[in-house]
Write an enzyme that holds these catalytic residues in place. Structure first.
Site, short mmCIF file in Angstrom:
data_model
loop_
_atom_site.label_atom_id
_atom_site.label_comp_id
_atom_site.label_asym_id
_atom_site.label_seq_id
_atom_site.Cartn_x
_atom_site.Cartn_y
_atom_site.Cartn_z
N SER A 495 51.92 30.75 37.09
CA SER A 495 50.82 31.32 37.42
C SER A 495 50.23 29.33 37.83
O SER A 495 50.54 29.13 38.36
CB SER A 495 50.63 32.50 37.13
OG SER A 495 49.22 32.57 37.63
N ASP A 582 58.82 38.57 41.74
CA ASP A 582 56.80 38.21 41.83
C ASP A 582 56.15 39.05 42.66
O ASP A 582 57.11 38.69 44.02
CB ASP A 582 56.83 37.22 41.06
CG ASP A 582 55.44 36.47 41.28
OD1 ASP A 582 54.61 37.41 41.27
OD2 ASP A 582 55.29 35.58 40.60
N HIS A 614 56.20 38.44 37.95
CA HIS A 614 55.04 37.62 37.65
C HIS A 614 55.36 36.88 35.74
O HIS A 614 54.14 37.59 35.42
CB HIS A 614 53.31 38.18 37.95
CG HIS A 614 52.90 36.31 38.43
ND1 HIS A 614 53.58 35.49 39.38
CD2 HIS A 614 51.49 36.13 37.48
CE1 HIS A 614 52.30 34.91 38.94
NE2 HIS A 614 51.00 35.12 38.12
#
Length: 886
Positions: A495, A582, A614
């Site tokens: 991320s 995601d 994610h």
């Protein structure tokens, strides 16, 4: 018992791998499956009546919810769920001893809430009931009322993707009752100790947070804080009048706990950090007495301040039985006698116990990852160092056990978020890589939460700049300390940590010898333009803290800070990892940097899991990923690695490893070649009246719309007069017969803005007057327009509408002087009630490439527009609603 008010948030993921050195005194390699495979048992919670303990355990190699009698052994437990692919992400007990759990689809974050009754487990795995039963929408859980144990309060964004409406759901039947439509940017609801709705949280179109008192249908603002501050209700005081609130509003740095009176607006300090180092952490209350029991502060390690002497004595008793351990309080019975407690440390994943407070009896239930050899694990040490501008950065360092702690390969693992932080405790990634011979640095760079307002604000607009310096100077610090070998530095993160990984290899290309970027943003402009619609309330905050892509200055800044635009500088071996589903960092973010590297003939490894979002949740995917990344890092950093791979992981690795030669970006729509949809019916002359409103900035502006369609001079003319307190807005569009193509358009917004133009030879030609200044319009449209201007929804009603029908077309925005693409889809058919009556209507979603979201309901019988809503991104997320009156 812990407060049963739950708001599900999906935290950012980050991962890690390892390297090799000749460390004779190091413990043997620990099998990666002991770190990342399924834990034997985890997540125990006791039922409110004290009869059951539920927990997570694999069923056919997939983590599911199980249950056992409180005094039974675990081998007598029975499964309550039977998920066959993706592990159950979380569960909790209702007050009437039912299990509720949440799940999405392959990581798409479209969560539904399910219920199951443990009493039905004796006859086999009971059938779970989908309480929300919605597709392609997200559910949030707001409250589980003790006074009505068969109900929960939830939010569902099925009506408007950006905003969750408030529902009350009966657990035993799944019956849903709509309580409040979210037409005013509400982000949460607060119930008091009697389970009465008392407060609402709202995000304004300027990014501020407002707390409102709820009196029936009346909302009164009682507290607010700006986009750079926090003000969050925690729960009501035992007097059920005042509310505990966490806030850092005003001229203060650290967040504090206060008591706030919604009637008098009086605020009194309860507590801030006694050491004046970190933000207020958390508060734990007794559900039995509503008393504040404990406050915590997350410093280098968690500090606790007890407010209840009886609970403090119990805690000291636990400390005497579990020395040198951090002790966490979990769920409890309704009478608060039996508690689930956990004991953990940096080298202990945790053991779970049942604690009988009256009997002072502690009974062990299980040890998490029991086969993981604790003697092979390494201590996590808090450290601090100065960044490029002298700012002190807190961090954690884990040094491989059995080494001198000097001249080691270093792996930097920046956390996700970035508005998050790392904390002291057992960190699987740090331990895994330390076992492979790496020193592991986990920096809480500026922008991390928990260290005060100044620290987080120091990260504003600093992606790739000072935030990256904080990571780089951490590496320099460890090199200067002799810990890190400067030739063997690696970086890995997910991320925001993935972005920091890409930024590291583009902005400091000589620093890193290997990098693994997981679900990593590569282009900050495309990232911000594709955030999930249910993050609309945070859009302004993103723009303020990252950069505003709607302004030339902000867009240029974000372009400069996007690693994709500096890909030619990369000289570090790189692995890219992505979940195909995601919703936060979309697959295109990874695709585009893989393509850019491939096109410059630079080698890159690409792992793409078609069943993840994610971050990876399925153990087989993690084991495949870690096996490959471990080998990859060892190649370049000379760390240790485990050569063996299980058959399942090896098979999965082949399936998710992508040849960069095969990667293609989704083709962009060529606007000039986009054909206009073809109507299947003509318009009809009619006069209609709509009631409408715009909700923005905490205010609702009512309007009345007079709408007329008439045939004149061989064309269709549609006029719209919008009457509000300030005056009348007039709009007019002229469309060709049969094709319904726009010929001319004009509008007058009470003299403040006026425009008139015609479509001629593929151009929009005319003039616009704003603020008394007139400028010409002459814009090459590059193709045909459709359903543009006043009456666009009536034009859409002439299309061959049917369930799942979809099309795209082009509009021209005269105010911004640009052509935009509109995507239309019929989402289904549903009953809609408006002042004009109840209709069976097509529900049509309209989204644009500049962030607007609309929903239009068109009556199936007469193809009349009966209702429309719109979230207007370019106007700060204002909500426009109109409903047919007659």
């Amino acid at each position: 018992m812990s407060k049963r008010t739950l708001i599900f948030t999906i935290l950012a993921a980050s991962f890690t791998f390892f390297s090799m050195n000749s460390f004779a005194q190091m413990p043997p390699l620990v099998d990666r499956e002991l770190f990342f495979g399924n834990p034997e048992i985890t997540g125990a919670q006791i039922s409110p009546d004290g009869k059951y303990i539920a927990f997570i355990r694999p069923l056919n190699d997939v983590r599911n919810v199980w249950v056992k009698g409180v005094n039974d052994s675990f081998d007598k437990a029975k499964p309550l769920t039977e998920e066959k692919k993706r592990p159950v992400g979380g569960y909790f007990w209702s007050w009437d001893n039912k299990i509720l759990f949440v799940k999405d689809n392959d990581g798409d974050e479209n969560f539904n809430v399910w219920s199951v009754n443990p009493a039905d487990a004796n006859a086999g795995i009971p059938k779970a009931t989908n309480l929300t039963n919605s597709k392609k929408v997200q559910t949030q859980i707001y409250a589980v009322p003790e006074s009505e144990p068969d109900f929960i309060y939830i939010g569902i964004n099925d009506r408007a993707p950006a905003w969750h409406d408030l529902y009350k759901v009966k657990i035993s039947t799944g019956e849903k009752t709509l309580l409040r439509k979210n037409t005013d940017r509400f982000t949460g609801w607060v119930f008091d100790n009697a389970d009465k709705l008392r407060l609402a949280n709202r995000a304004t179109d300027t990014g501020d947070t407002e707390i409102l008192k709820v009196d029936g249908d009346k909302f009164t603002k009682i507290y607010s804080c700006n986009v750079f501050e926090i003000c969050t209700p925690v729960r009501f005081h035992k007097d059920n009048k005042r509310v505990y609130m966490e806030t850092n509003k005003g001229n203060t740095d650290l967040a504090r706990l206060v008591l706030f009176d919604p009637e008098t607006l009086k605020e009194e300090l309860v507590e801030s950090d006694p050491l004046n180092r970190v933000d207020f952490g958390s508060a734990i209350f007794s559900e039995l007495t509503d008393e504040l029991i404990l406050t915590t502060y997350n410093d280098d390690r968690v500090r606790r301040y007890w407010k209840d002497k009886t609970f403090e004595a119990d805690y000291k008793f636990l400390q005497s039985k579990l020395p040198d351990m951090e002790i966490g309080l979990g769920s409890s019975t309704k009478d608060e006698n039996l508690w689930i407690v956990s004991a953990y440390s940096d080298i202990e994943p945790g053991s779970t116990y049942l604690f009988d407070r009256r009997a002072k009896q502690l009974t062990k239930q299980y040890t998490i990852r029991e086969k993981l050899p604790r003697e092979a694990l390494s201590p996590m040490k808090p450290i601090r160092y100065k960044s490029s501008d002298g700012l002190e950065i807190p961090a954690y360092l884990t040094v491989p056990k059995g080494t001198s702690g000097k001249n080691l390969p270093l792996l930097v693992i920046p956390h996700g978020g970035p508005w998050h932080r790392d904390s002291w405790g057992f960190a699987a990634l740090a331990q895994f890589f330390a076992n492979r011979g790496y020193a592991v640095l986990m920096p809480n760079f500026r922008g991390s939460t928990g260290y005060g307002k100044k620290f987080i604000d120091a990260g504003n607009n600093q992606w790739g700049d000072k935030m990256q310096d904080d990571i780089t100077w951490g590496v320099k610090h460890l090199i200067n300390e002799g810990v890190a070998d400067p030739k063997r530095i690696g970086i890995l993160g997910g991320s925001y940590g993935g972005y920091a990984t890409l930024a590291g290899v583009t902005y400091t290309p000589d620093l890193y010898a290997a990098a693994v970027a997981i679900v990593a943003p590569s282009n900050l402009n495309t990232l911000l333009n594709s955030i999930p619609p249910y993050w609309e309330q945070a859009r302004v905050m993103f723009h303020k803290r990252m950069g505003d892509p709607s302004t030339p200055e902000g867009k240029a800044q974000l372009e400069r800070q996007s690693p994709l635009n500096h890909v030619g500088k990369i000289k570090t071996p790189l692995m890219i990892v992505q979940g195909a589903n995601d919703p936060r960092v979309k697959k295109s973010e990874s695709d585009q940097i893989v393509i850019a590297l491939r096109d410059r003939n630079y080698p890159v490894q690409y792992i793409l899991a078609d069943d993840e979002g994610h971050g990876f949740q399925r153990p087989v995917n993690n084991l495949a990923l870690f096996a490959e990344a471990e080998k990859f890092l060892a190649k370049y950093l000379k760390g240790r690695y485990q050569e063996s791979v299980t058959d399942d992981a090896a098979k999965r690795l082949k399936e998710i490893t992508i040849d960069p030669k095969t990667v293609k970006m989704a083709e962009k729509i060529d606007l000039s070649k986009l054909p206009a949809p073809k109507p299947t019916m003509d318009l009809k002359a009619e006069r209609l009246t709509y009631q409408a409103s715009i909700a923005a900035g905490g205010q609702t502006i009512p309007m009345t719309v007079a709408y007329e369609v008439k045939e004149e001079n061989g064309a269709w003319t549609i006029t719209e007069d919008v009457t509000m307190l300030q005056g009348v807005i007039k709009e007019k569009s002229v469309f060709e017969k049969e094709t319904l193509m726009l010929k001319r358009r004009s509008f007058d917004q009470m003299g403040q803005m006026k425009a008139e133009y015609e479509i001629k030879d593929g151009k929009a030609v005319g003039s616009m007057t704003t603020g008394g200044q007139t400028k010409s319009i002459s814009h090459d449209l590059g193709g045909t327009l459709f359903a543009d201007g006043t009456g666009s929804h009536s034009i859409i009603a002439t299309l061959p509408l049917a369930e799942n029908y979809a099309t795209s077309f082009r509009n021209y925005d005269a105010q911004t002087n640009r052509v935009k693409t509109m995507m239309l889809k019929v989402a289904g058919v549903e009953k809609v009630k408006v002042p004009a009556g109840e209709f069976d209507a097509y529900k049509i979603t309209l989204t644009s490439d500049d962030g607007d979201n609309q929903i239009v309901w068109i009556d199936k019988a007469n193809r009349r527009v009966v209702k429309a809503t719109a979230v207007l991104a370019q106007f700060g997320g204002a909500i426009l609603t109109s409903e047919l009156m007659k």
